[in-house]
Design a protein around this motif. Structure first.
Motif, PDB file in Angstrom:
ATOM      1  N   THR A 166      11.397 -11.034 -13.069  1.00 34.53           N
ATOM      2  CA  THR A 166      12.366 -10.372 -13.420  1.00 34.53           C
ATOM      3  C   THR A 166      13.349  -9.696 -12.411  1.00 34.53           C
ATOM      4  N   THR A 167      14.396  -9.260 -12.764  1.00 31.24           N
ATOM      5  CA  THR A 167      15.245  -8.772 -11.639  1.00 31.24           C
ATOM      6  C   THR A 167      15.245  -7.384 -11.250  1.00 31.24           C
ATOM      7  N   MET A 168      15.838  -6.857 -10.223  1.00 31.46           N
ATOM      8  CA  MET A 168      15.659  -5.457  -9.946  1.00 31.46           C
ATOM      9  C   MET A 168      16.167  -4.678 -10.920  1.00 31.46           C
ATOM     10  N   GLU A 169      17.146  -5.067 -11.722  1.00 32.27           N
ATOM     11  CA  GLU A 169      17.714  -3.850 -12.843  1.00 32.27           C
ATOM     12  C   GLU A 169      16.795  -3.895 -13.836  1.00 32.27           C
ATOM     13  N   GLU A 170      16.109  -5.160 -14.232  1.00 31.98           N
ATOM     14  CA  GLU A 170      15.190  -4.965 -15.381  1.00 31.98           C
ATOM     15  C   GLU A 170      13.706  -3.942 -15.015  1.00 31.98           C
ATOM     16  N   THR A 171      13.427  -3.720 -13.879  1.00 33.65           N
ATOM     17  CA  THR A 171      12.310  -3.218 -13.354  1.00 33.65           C
ATOM     18  C   THR A 171      12.440  -2.061 -12.556  1.00 33.65           C
ATOM     19  N   LEU A 172      13.865  -1.660 -12.398  1.00 31.73           N
ATOM     20  CA  LEU A 172      14.202  -0.542 -11.712  1.00 31.73           C
ATOM     21  C   LEU A 172      13.414   0.973 -11.999  1.00 31.73           C
ATOM     22  N   ASP A 173      13.340   1.285 -13.583  1.00 33.57           N
ATOM     23  CA  ASP A 173      12.723   2.519 -13.727  1.00 33.57           C
ATOM     24  C   ASP A 173      11.352   2.560 -13.079  1.00 33.57           C
ATOM     25  N   VAL A 174      10.589   1.558 -13.183  1.00 34.48           N
ATOM     26  CA  VAL A 174       9.237   1.335 -12.810  1.00 34.48           C
ATOM     27  C   VAL A 174       8.960   1.488 -11.205  1.00 34.48           C
ATOM     28  N   GLU A 175       9.850   0.426 -10.693  1.00 29.49           N
ATOM     29  CA  GLU A 175       9.719   0.596  -9.103  1.00 29.49           C
ATOM     30  C   GLU A 175      10.387   2.031  -8.550  1.00 29.49           C
ATOM     31  N   ALA A 176      11.505   2.571  -9.216  1.00 33.87           N
ATOM     32  CA  ALA A 176      11.759   3.887  -8.834  1.00 33.87           C
ATOM     33  C   ALA A 176      10.774   4.799  -8.640  1.00 33.87           C
ATOM     34  N   LYS A 177      10.342   5.142  -9.747  1.00 36.69           N
ATOM     35  CA  LYS A 177       9.118   6.054 -10.025  1.00 36.69           C
ATOM     36  C   LYS A 177       8.002   5.568  -9.176  1.00 36.69           C
ATOM     37  N   SER A 178       7.541   4.549  -9.070  1.00 35.44           N
ATOM     38  CA  SER A 178       6.608   4.257  -8.072  1.00 35.44           C
ATOM     39  C   SER A 178       6.778   4.576  -6.638  1.00 35.44           C
ATOM     40  N   HIS A 179       7.930   4.222  -6.174  1.00 38.28           N
ATOM     41  CA  HIS A 179       8.647   4.632  -4.890  1.00 38.28           C
ATOM     42  C   HIS A 179       8.433   6.032  -4.589  1.00 38.28           C
ATOM     43  N   VAL A 180       8.934   6.809  -5.524  1.00 40.05           N
ATOM     44  CA  VAL A 180       8.801   8.190  -5.443  1.00 40.05           C
ATOM     45  C   VAL A 180       7.607   8.589  -5.270  1.00 40.05           C
ATOM     46  N   GLU A 181       6.623   8.216  -6.177  1.00 42.25           N
ATOM     47  CA  GLU A 181       5.325   8.905  -6.032  1.00 42.25           C
ATOM     48  C   GLU A 181       4.835   8.212  -4.722  1.00 42.25           C
ATOM     49  N   MET A 182       4.991   7.124  -4.274  1.00 41.73           N
ATOM     50  CA  MET A 182       4.316   6.621  -2.945  1.00 41.73           C
ATOM     51  C   MET A 182       4.701   7.546  -1.758  1.00 41.73           C
ATOM     52  N   PHE A 183       6.063   7.906  -1.666  1.00 43.45           N
ATOM     53  CA  PHE A 183       6.525   8.654  -0.853  1.00 43.45           C
ATOM     54  C   PHE A 183       5.946   9.865  -0.716  1.00 43.45           C
ATOM     55  N   HIS A 184       5.760  10.584  -1.976  1.00 42.36           N
ATOM     56  CA  HIS A 184       5.040  11.853  -1.911  1.00 42.36           C
ATOM     57  C   HIS A 184       3.443  12.048  -1.638  1.00 42.36           C
ATOM     58  N   HIS A 185       3.077  10.857  -2.053  1.00 45.46           N
ATOM     59  CA  HIS A 185       1.717  10.551  -1.572  1.00 45.46           C
ATOM     60  C   HIS A 185       1.413  10.645  -0.087  1.00 45.46           C
ATOM     61  N   TYR A 186       2.322   9.934   0.411  1.00 44.09           N
ATOM     62  CA  TYR A 186       2.165   9.896   2.164  1.00 44.09           C
ATOM     63  C   TYR A 186       2.249  10.982   2.574  1.00 44.09           C
ATOM     64  N   PHE A 187       3.472  11.696   2.266  1.00 40.19           N
ATOM     65  CA  PHE A 187       3.949  12.915   2.820  1.00 40.19           C
ATOM     66  C   PHE A 187       3.232  14.351   2.493  1.00 40.19           C
ATOM     67  N   PHE A 188       2.547  14.330   1.387  1.00 42.78           N
ATOM     68  CA  PHE A 188       1.675  15.586   1.152  1.00 42.78           C
ATOM     69  C   PHE A 188       0.495  15.169   1.114  1.00 42.78           C
ATOM     70  N   THR A 189      -0.203  14.162   1.388  1.00 42.39           N
ATOM     71  CA  THR A 189      -1.597  13.845   1.504  1.00 42.39           C
ATOM     72  C   THR A 189      -2.170  13.940   2.767  1.00 42.39           C
ATOM     73  N   LEU A 190      -2.717  15.040   3.416  1.00 45.03           N
ATOM     74  CA  LEU A 190      -2.976  15.373   4.729  1.00 45.03           C
ATOM     75  C   LEU A 190      -4.491  15.460   4.779  1.00 45.03           C
ATOM     76  N   ALA A 191      -4.898  15.445   6.169  1.00 46.43           N
ATOM     77  CA  ALA A 191      -6.279  15.542   6.462  1.00 46.43           C
ATOM     78  C   ALA A 191      -6.344  16.078   8.000  1.00 46.43           C
ATOM     79  N   PRO A 192      -7.377  16.834   8.323  1.00 42.55           N
ATOM     80  CA  PRO A 192      -7.774  17.618   9.830  1.00 42.55           C
ATOM     81  C   PRO A 192      -7.687  16.563  10.559  1.00 42.55           C
ATOM     82  N   ASP A 193      -6.666  15.596  10.759  1.00 43.04           N
ATOM     83  CA  ASP A 193      -6.905  14.615  11.697  1.00 43.04           C
ATOM     84  C   ASP A 193      -5.631  14.089  12.218  1.00 43.04           C
ATOM     85  N   ASP A 194      -5.225  14.437  13.523  1.00 40.98           N
ATOM     86  CA  ASP A 194      -3.975  14.120  13.826  1.00 40.98           C
ATOM     87  C   ASP A 194      -3.365  12.546  13.795  1.00 40.98           C
TER      88      ASP A 194
END
Length: 204
Positions: A60-88
């Motif tokens: 499939t082309t990027m345009e066909e899957t843009l909605d799914v990929e955009a939401k997945s990208h946003v969720e992935m970013f927030h997961h990395y930025f806001f998932t924290l543990a007491p480990d530097d």
């Protein structure tokens, strides 16, 4: 009479050769067109091996899957930025992952939190931060998103739940190993970040 017959035979041979040549050209052109169509069609198909069984999957082309990929990208970013543990080391790892997915606005928020001692406080209080995505609204035309989620902060004596709403835009960039969706969060900002529930842990 003989010359006339010879001229007629030459004309006949010329006509036959002309039709033969035209037929060869038509066959060659149609063969090339068919081959090209088959190659283009084959390029749109990918086979994945399940054990020894090839399974056909459609490209499939990027345009066909843009909605799914955009939401997945946003969720992935927030997961990395806001998932924290007491480990530097873990915090450094997740922040490096997150920074590949966002522009300088994400780095600015990270630096602000770092300067305020936020990450040192996490290690000092042994807090564990988890993020849960409730929904993501994405406007494909404007490439804008709004993220709705809840953050769970567990400390030794309490569990705090916070409501989180952020917004930003997405920009298409080349896909890489660190950015598999080929998108970049830009103009990222926090719209809401407030406490909604706090529970005291039972210590036995």
């Amino acid at each position: 009479m003989v010359i006339k017959n010879l001229e007629n035979k030459v004309k006949l041979v010329t006509i036959i050769c002309g039709f033969f040549l035209l037929g060869c050209i038509l066959i060659s052109v149609s063969s090339l067109w068919t081959a090209r169509s088959m190659v283009v069609d084959a390029q749109q198909k990918v086979y994945v091996l399940d054990g020894n069984v090839p399974i056909l999957v459609q490209r499939t082309t990027m345009e066909e899957t843009l909605d799914v990929e955009a939401k997945s990208h946003v969720e992935m970013f927030h997961h990395y930025f806001f998932t924290l543990a007491p480990d530097d080391k873990y915090i450094k790892y997740t922040m490096e992952k997150a920074m590949y997915l966002v522009d300088e606005t994400g780095l600015a928020q990270y630096n602000t939190l770092k300067e305020k001692g936020f990450y040192n406080n996490i290690m000092g209080t042994s807090a564990v931060f988890s993020i849960f995505c409730d929904s993501i609204q994405f406007d494909k035309g404007k490439m804008e998103f709004t993220y709705y989620g809840r953050q769970r902060i567990e400390r030794r004596t309490s569990i705090l739940t916070r409501e989180l709403v952020t917004a930003g835009q997405l920009k298409q960039v080349p896909r890489t190993d660190n950015n598999p969706h080929g998108l970049l969060v830009v103009n990222w900002r926090t719209l809401l970040n407030k406490d909604i529930e706090q529970k005291t842990k039972n210590n036995y």
